[in-house]
Design a protein around this motif. Structure first.
Motif, PDB file in Angstrom:
ATOM      1  N   ARG A 148     -26.117 -66.732  10.577  1.00  0.00           N
ATOM      2  CA  ARG A 148     -26.869 -65.586  11.087  1.00  0.00           C
ATOM      3  C   ARG A 148     -25.909 -64.581  11.710  1.00  0.00           C
ATOM      4  NH1 ARG A 148     -29.392 -70.232  11.708  1.00  0.00           N
ATOM      5  NH2 ARG A 148     -31.580 -70.416  11.126  1.00  0.00           N
ATOM      6  N   PHE A 149     -26.041 -63.338  11.318  1.00  0.00           N
ATOM      7  CA  PHE A 149     -25.229 -62.255  11.862  1.00  0.00           C
ATOM      8  C   PHE A 149     -26.127 -61.382  12.715  1.00  0.00           C
ATOM      9  CE2 PHE A 149     -23.007 -63.614   8.136  1.00  0.00           C
ATOM     10  CZ  PHE A 149     -21.671 -63.418   8.403  1.00  0.00           C
ATOM     11  N   GLY A 150     -25.715 -61.131  13.939  1.00  0.00           N
ATOM     12  CA  GLY A 150     -26.460 -60.260  14.833  1.00  0.00           C
ATOM     13  C   GLY A 150     -25.553 -59.183  15.380  1.00  0.00           C
ATOM     14  N   VAL A 151     -26.079 -57.970  15.497  1.00  0.00           N
ATOM     15  CA  VAL A 151     -25.292 -56.857  16.023  1.00  0.00           C
ATOM     16  C   VAL A 151     -26.100 -56.111  17.073  1.00  0.00           C
ATOM     17  CG1 VAL A 151     -23.948 -56.581  13.900  1.00  0.00           C
ATOM     18  CG2 VAL A 151     -26.043 -55.255  14.201  1.00  0.00           C
ATOM     19  N   ASP A 152     -25.402 -55.426  17.954  1.00  0.00           N
ATOM     20  CA  ASP A 152     -26.065 -54.584  18.947  1.00  0.00           C
ATOM     21  C   ASP A 152     -26.784 -53.438  18.238  1.00  0.00           C
ATOM     22  OD1 ASP A 152     -25.137 -56.073  21.050  1.00  0.00           O
ATOM     23  OD2 ASP A 152     -23.655 -54.613  21.742  1.00  0.00           O
ATOM     24  N   PRO A 153     -27.850 -52.911  18.835  1.00  0.00           N
ATOM     25  CA  PRO A 153     -28.564 -51.776  18.232  1.00  0.00           C
ATOM     26  C   PRO A 153     -27.656 -50.572  17.949  1.00  0.00           C
ATOM     27  CG  PRO A 153     -29.880 -52.724  19.980  1.00  0.00           C
ATOM     28  CD  PRO A 153     -28.536 -53.414  20.025  1.00  0.00           C
ATOM     29  N   ASP A 154     -26.613 -50.382  18.760  1.00  0.00           N
ATOM     30  CA  ASP A 154     -25.677 -49.276  18.514  1.00  0.00           C
ATOM     31  C   ASP A 154     -25.012 -49.406  17.143  1.00  0.00           C
ATOM     32  OD1 ASP A 154     -26.225 -48.264  21.001  1.00  0.00           O
ATOM     33  OD2 ASP A 154     -24.410 -49.035  21.946  1.00  0.00           O
ATOM     34  N   ILE A 155     -24.723 -50.627  16.730  1.00  0.00           N
ATOM     35  CA  ILE A 155     -24.119 -50.869  15.416  1.00  0.00           C
ATOM     36  C   ILE A 155     -25.175 -50.673  14.334  1.00  0.00           C
ATOM     37  CG2 ILE A 155     -23.043 -52.606  13.933  1.00  0.00           C
ATOM     38  CD1 ILE A 155     -21.891 -53.887  16.495  1.00  0.00           C
ATOM     39  N   ALA A 156     -26.352 -51.245  14.531  1.00  0.00           N
ATOM     40  CA  ALA A 156     -27.419 -51.167  13.520  1.00  0.00           C
ATOM     41  C   ALA A 156     -27.819 -49.719  13.241  1.00  0.00           C
ATOM     42  CB  ALA A 156     -28.618 -51.984  13.975  1.00  0.00           C
ATOM     43  N   ASP A 157     -27.863 -48.902  14.265  1.00  0.00           N
ATOM     44  CA  ASP A 157     -28.262 -47.501  14.094  1.00  0.00           C
ATOM     45  C   ASP A 157     -27.348 -46.750  13.132  1.00  0.00           C
ATOM     46  OD1 ASP A 157     -30.357 -47.872  15.831  1.00  0.00           O
ATOM     47  OD2 ASP A 157     -29.339 -46.962  17.555  1.00  0.00           O
ATOM     48  N   LYS A 158     -26.107 -47.177  13.030  1.00  0.00           N
ATOM     49  CA  LYS A 158     -25.134 -46.483  12.182  1.00  0.00           C
ATOM     50  C   LYS A 158     -24.993 -47.112  10.802  1.00  0.00           C
ATOM     51  CE  LYS A 158     -22.681 -44.972  16.202  1.00  0.00           C
ATOM     52  NZ  LYS A 158     -21.718 -45.319  17.177  1.00  0.00           N
ATOM     53  N   HIS A 159     -25.682 -48.175  10.539  1.00  0.00           N
ATOM     54  CA  HIS A 159     -25.608 -48.957   9.291  1.00  0.00           C
ATOM     55  C   HIS A 159     -24.344 -49.807   9.296  1.00  0.00           C
ATOM     56  CE1 HIS A 159     -29.027 -47.266   7.085  1.00  0.00           C
ATOM     57  NE2 HIS A 159     -28.803 -46.225   7.849  1.00  0.00           N
ATOM     58  N   TRP A 160     -24.517 -51.054   8.924  1.00  0.00           N
ATOM     59  CA  TRP A 160     -23.413 -51.998   8.923  1.00  0.00           C
ATOM     60  C   TRP A 160     -23.525 -52.902   7.711  1.00  0.00           C
ATOM     61  CZ3 TRP A 160     -24.302 -57.379   9.884  1.00  0.00           C
ATOM     62  CH2 TRP A 160     -25.618 -57.706  10.191  1.00  0.00           C
ATOM     63  N   THR A 161     -22.429 -53.556   7.400  1.00  0.00           N
ATOM     64  CA  THR A 161     -22.399 -54.472   6.278  1.00  0.00           C
ATOM     65  C   THR A 161     -21.536 -55.668   6.636  1.00  0.00           C
ATOM     66  OG1 THR A 161     -22.107 -54.647   3.895  1.00  0.00           O
ATOM     67  CG2 THR A 161     -20.414 -53.430   5.104  1.00  0.00           C
ATOM     68  N   ILE A 162     -21.584 -56.680   5.791  1.00  0.00           N
ATOM     69  CA  ILE A 162     -20.751 -57.870   5.972  1.00  0.00           C
ATOM     70  C   ILE A 162     -19.684 -57.849   4.885  1.00  0.00           C
ATOM     71  CG2 ILE A 162     -20.710 -60.397   5.970  1.00  0.00           C
ATOM     72  CD1 ILE A 162     -23.734 -60.234   6.784  1.00  0.00           C
ATOM     73  N   LEU A 163     -18.439 -58.001   5.304  1.00  0.00           N
ATOM     74  CA  LEU A 163     -17.317 -58.080   4.375  1.00  0.00           C
ATOM     75  C   LEU A 163     -16.814 -59.515   4.342  1.00  0.00           C
ATOM     76  CD1 LEU A 163     -15.238 -54.974   5.568  1.00  0.00           C
ATOM     77  CD2 LEU A 163     -16.976 -55.044   3.775  1.00  0.00           C
ATOM     78  N   MET A 164     -16.527 -60.009   3.142  1.00  0.00           N
ATOM     79  CA  MET A 164     -15.940 -61.342   3.002  1.00  0.00           C
ATOM     80  C   MET A 164     -14.616 -61.172   2.290  1.00  0.00           C
ATOM     81  SD  MET A 164     -17.565 -64.709   1.305  1.00  0.00           S
ATOM     82  CE  MET A 164     -16.564 -65.514   0.097  1.00  0.00           C
ATOM     83  N   ASN A 165     -13.534 -61.555   2.956  1.00  0.00           N
ATOM     84  CA  ASN A 165     -12.184 -61.361   2.422  1.00  0.00           C
ATOM     85  C   ASN A 165     -11.970 -59.913   1.986  1.00  0.00           C
ATOM     86  OD1 ASN A 165     -11.459 -64.072   2.848  1.00  0.00           O
ATOM     87  ND2 ASN A 165     -12.486 -64.657   0.948  1.00  0.00           N
ATOM     88  N   GLY A 166     -12.506 -58.977   2.755  1.00  0.00           N
ATOM     89  CA  GLY A 166     -12.308 -57.555   2.503  1.00  0.00           C
ATOM     90  C   GLY A 166     -13.277 -56.931   1.520  1.00  0.00           C
ATOM     91  N   GLN A 167     -14.128 -57.717   0.882  1.00  0.00           N
ATOM     92  CA  GLN A 167     -15.083 -57.200  -0.107  1.00  0.00           C
ATOM     93  C   GLN A 167     -16.495 -57.209   0.472  1.00  0.00           C
ATOM     94  OE1 GLN A 167     -13.947 -55.927  -3.041  1.00  0.00           O
ATOM     95  NE2 GLN A 167     -11.970 -56.391  -2.133  1.00  0.00           N
ATOM     96  N   GLN A 168     -17.249 -56.169   0.162  1.00  0.00           N
ATOM     97  CA  GLN A 168     -18.618 -56.074   0.667  1.00  0.00           C
ATOM     98  C   GLN A 168     -19.460 -57.198   0.084  1.00  0.00           C
ATOM     99  OE1 GLN A 168     -20.262 -52.159   0.572  1.00  0.00           O
ATOM    100  NE2 GLN A 168     -22.312 -52.850   1.115  1.00  0.00           N
ATOM    101  N   LEU A 169     -20.115 -57.951   0.948  1.00  0.00           N
ATOM    102  CA  LEU A 169     -20.909 -59.112   0.541  1.00  0.00           C
ATOM    103  C   LEU A 169     -22.390 -58.777   0.382  1.00  0.00           C
ATOM    104  CD1 LEU A 169     -20.819 -62.184  -0.005  1.00  0.00           C
ATOM    105  CD2 LEU A 169     -21.233 -62.524   2.424  1.00  0.00           C
ATOM    106  N   VAL A 170     -22.900 -57.921   1.245  1.00  0.00           N
ATOM    107  CA  VAL A 170     -24.319 -57.553   1.222  1.00  0.00           C
ATOM    108  C   VAL A 170     -24.439 -56.037   1.333  1.00  0.00           C
ATOM    109  CG1 VAL A 170     -25.114 -59.729   2.234  1.00  0.00           C
ATOM    110  CG2 VAL A 170     -24.551 -57.820   3.721  1.00  0.00           C
ATOM    111  N   GLU A 171     -25.631 -55.516   1.038  1.00  0.00           N
ATOM    112  CA  GLU A 171     -25.877 -54.089   1.178  1.00  0.00           C
ATOM    113  C   GLU A 171     -25.861 -53.696   2.654  1.00  0.00           C
ATOM    114  OE1 GLU A 171     -29.441 -52.775  -0.743  1.00  0.00           O
ATOM    115  OE2 GLU A 171     -28.982 -53.884  -2.569  1.00  0.00           O
TER     116      GLU A 171
END
Length: 169
Positions: free
Chosen positions: A93-116
């Motif tokens: 489970r990945f959780g972020v502060d609302p400040d991060i969510a408001d700007k859009h965030w993604t998960i990178l695995m070994n430098g590559q985008q894993l999810v939208e």
């Protein structure tokens, strides 16, 4: 009985109170000055696996300024990243502060985008993904990062990176 003239003791008491008030104002002013010199902490990202979790402030950036590709690559190789053990059958489970969510965030695995990109404060990914060669995993550990963007779907505008290491259980 005192030998002081009438009213002298009261004047001395006022002086002591005035000194205390000046000292209190000075202490408050010094405290505010110290606080204004401190950097505001960056928002926090958290990874939870089962009942264990690990949180971190931004490894790089996190204060709204765009990071260069070189800064991002250097950040993703952070040797001091916080780590957590992951069983392949568990959900990460990945959780972020609302400040991060408001700007859009993604998960990178070994430098590559894993999810939208997401504007939510919470995402889940099956633990098996992080150790699957199909997704670029190698060995018993994987670097995972939360990257915040300044605008949706614009990889050129990464403003903060939170790096974690997932260790195979």
């Amino acid at each position: 009985m005192t030998t002081l003239p009438r009213g002298t003791a009261a004047i001395g008491h006022r002086v002591v109170r005035r000194r205390r008030a000046v000292a209190a104002v000075g202490a408050v002013s010094a405290g505010l000055l110290l606080l204004s010199a401190c950097d505001e902490p960056t928002p926090i990202a958290t990874i939870t696996v089962g009942s264990d979790s690990v949180s971190s402030e931004a490894t790089c950036g996190g204060k709204g300024k765009n990071l260069s590709p070189d800064e991002i690559n250097k950040c993703l190789k952070d040797k001091d990243a916080k780590s957590i053990t992951v069983d392949q059958d568990e959900t990460v489970r990945f959780g972020v502060d609302p400040d991060i969510a408001d700007k859009h965030w993604t998960i990178l695995m070994n430098g590559q985008q894993l999810v939208e990109d997401s504007d939510k404060t919470y995402r889940t990914v099956p633990g098996s993904v992080f150790f699957n060669a199909q997704y670029g995993a190698q060995g018993d550990s994987t670097n995972v990062a939360v990257a915040v963007r300044d605008g949706k779907d614009d990889s050129q505008n990464i403003t903060g990176v939170w790096v974690f290491e997932l260790k195979k259980d």
